[in-house]
Write an enzyme that holds these catalytic residues in place. Structure first.
Site, PDB file in Angstrom:
ATOM      1  N   ALA A  16       0.825  -1.219   0.000  1.00 24.55           N
ATOM      2  CA  ALA A  16       0.000   0.000   0.000  1.00 24.55           C
ATOM      3  C   ALA A  16       0.859   1.270   0.000  1.00 24.55           C
ATOM      4  O   ALA A  16       0.469   2.282  -0.574  1.00 24.55           O
ATOM      5  CB  ALA A  16      -0.943  -0.015   1.196  1.00 24.55           C
TER       6      ALA A  16
ATOM      7  N   CYS B 151      -4.675   1.231  14.981  1.00 24.95           N
ATOM      8  CA  CYS B 151      -5.078   0.287  16.028  1.00 24.95           C
ATOM      9  C   CYS B 151      -3.905   0.001  16.959  1.00 24.95           C
ATOM     10  O   CYS B 151      -3.917  -0.967  17.708  1.00 24.95           O
ATOM     11  CB  CYS B 151      -5.629  -0.996  15.425  1.00 24.95           C
ATOM     12  SG  CYS B 151      -4.465  -1.849  14.370  1.00 24.95           S
TER      13      CYS B 151
END
Ligand code: SAH
Length: 388
Positions: free
Chosen positions: A274, A332
């Site tokens: 990504a 997270c």
């Protein structure tokens, strides 16, 4: 009952009085005699007043994790744990439609006063993590409860002695299954999937994204199961690209799309890094971008490096997203606070030099509750940003 006593040093009782469940070894004046790893102990202040009960872990700096507070010392047997599990289930029934959501977290450790215990349900299968020796003793009580109250027929157990990802089926067996989230369907492979099989904590955020996807060209970066992509398509997105570095994840995203909508020419699963994808993609190709990377840091010592990773992907997305675009960005990592995450995103916005507004601030879904006394339980942070 009288449990063996773990006595705190003078002045070190405040956090336990405030129902914070973690006792560090440095706070302990006197260890309980003749009890080993996993024993139930009574945590006492320097004067001998009982503050609550917890599981003892003599080898760990986190020497005791408390599961009850106050001076009562009830008999801790199967019925006691079943009572706690019953409370956890009653809470889920209050906050969630369990017919439309057959995948949910039944127990979220400290958030349910059960430190060390994570239980996720996927239809008739359960994924159970017991991270301490003390909680491993709860296996039979948990199994009984899940079978009786939830009709569980398959139970996968991971315990602290095993490396993450390793575990065993203690009832039923290995097989991929499907479950429902907000009425949408998903495949889950509990034993081989990431985390406990699926990221249930993003449920509400996916619903929000679905409601804002209409007509948009969507990039779902770090897509794993493609769950955000499924919601985007359900919400009327013009097109969706799911990008993940793992070929298995890209494949899973395609299968989840097909499970819900049949073949979808507007969805593309792309196996790619990504970071590189964001770097190389043309500007204005997307008007909704999701960034939901894995935790870049699991330890406080690597926070700086993680911060650079978050900044980089957010900067690229903000530079290239079409005008009027929406960026759903998450962290997270437990060690990146909501405040720090916002500062990192601020830095990216400033460098991108664009007008950026916070549309929504997000956290983990309500079946991942945060005890007010244990702020460490808040780990998922998200911002929905409007980029002009
Ligand atoms: N958004 C997902 C969860 C993402 S978990 C959901 O809603 O379920 C993080 C994912 O990032 C994993 O699937 C992992 O394979 C992927 N990943 C890790 N590093 C990556 C990278 N450099 N590029 C693309 N994907 C990556």
């Amino acid at each position: 009952m009288d449990y063996p006593r773990l006595v705190l040093k003078s002045g070190r009782d405040r956090s336990a009085r405030n129902r914070h469940p973690w006792i560090y070894s440095g706070a302990v004046k006197e260890r309980p005699a003749k009890v080993g790893d996993g024993a139930i102990v009574a945590v006492c202040d320097n004067e001998g007043e009982v503050l609550g009960l917890g599981h003892y872990a003599p080898q760990s700096t986190l020497i005791c994790r408390m599961f009850s507070f106050g001076k009562e010392q009830p008999a801790i047997e199967a019925a006691y744990w079943e009572g706690k599990l019953g409370k956890a289930l009653a809470y889920r029934r209050e906050i969630l439609d369990l017919n439309a959501n057959t995948g949910f977290r039944l127990v979220h450790a400290e958030g349910d006063s059960l430190p060390g215990v994570i239980i996720d349900l996927y239809a008739d299968a359960a994924s159970v993590q017991l991270r301490t020796v003390g909680t491993a003793h709860l296996t039979a009580a948990i199994q009984g409860f899940l079978q009786k109250e939830l009709g569980v027929q398959h139970l996968y157990l991971r315990t602290e002695t095993k490396e993450e990802g390793e575990g065993k089926w203690i009832i039923g067996q290995e097989q991929e299954r499907t479950f429902q989230e907000n009425g949408l369907s998903f495949y889950v492979d509990i034993a081989t999937g990431q985390k406990t099989g699926f990221f249930l904590d993003q449920r509400d955020n996916r619903a929000l994204l679905g409601s804002m996807s209409k007509g948009r060209r969507v990039l779902n970066a770090f897509s794993y199961s493609g769950a955000f992509s499924v919601y985007a398509i359900a919400g009327g997105a013009a097109s969706v690209d799911s990008v993940d570095i793992s070929a298995a994840a890209a494949d899973l995203a395609t299968r989840n799309i097909e499970l819900n909508f049949g073949e979808q020419p507007n969805h593309h699963a792309i196996k790619a890094d990504a970071f590189k994808f964001l770097q190389e993609m043309p500007a204005d190709a997307y008007d909704l971008i999701i960034l939901d990377p894995p935790a870049f840091t699991k330890h406080i010592s690597t926070v700086q490096k993680a911060a650079r990773g978050y900044k980089e992907i957010n900067l690229k997305a903000m530079q290239k997203i079409a005008s009027g675009g929406l960026l759903f960005t998450y962290s997270c990592s437990q060690h990146i606070s909501a405040d720090l995450f916002r500062k990192i995103v601020f830095g990216a916005a400033a460098d991108a030099g664009r007008e950026v507004r916070i549309v929504h601030q997000m956290s983990q879904a309500a079946d991942h509750p945060i005890s007010i006394y244990h702020p460490e339980g808040e780990y998922l942070k998200g911002l929905c940003l409007h980029v002009s």
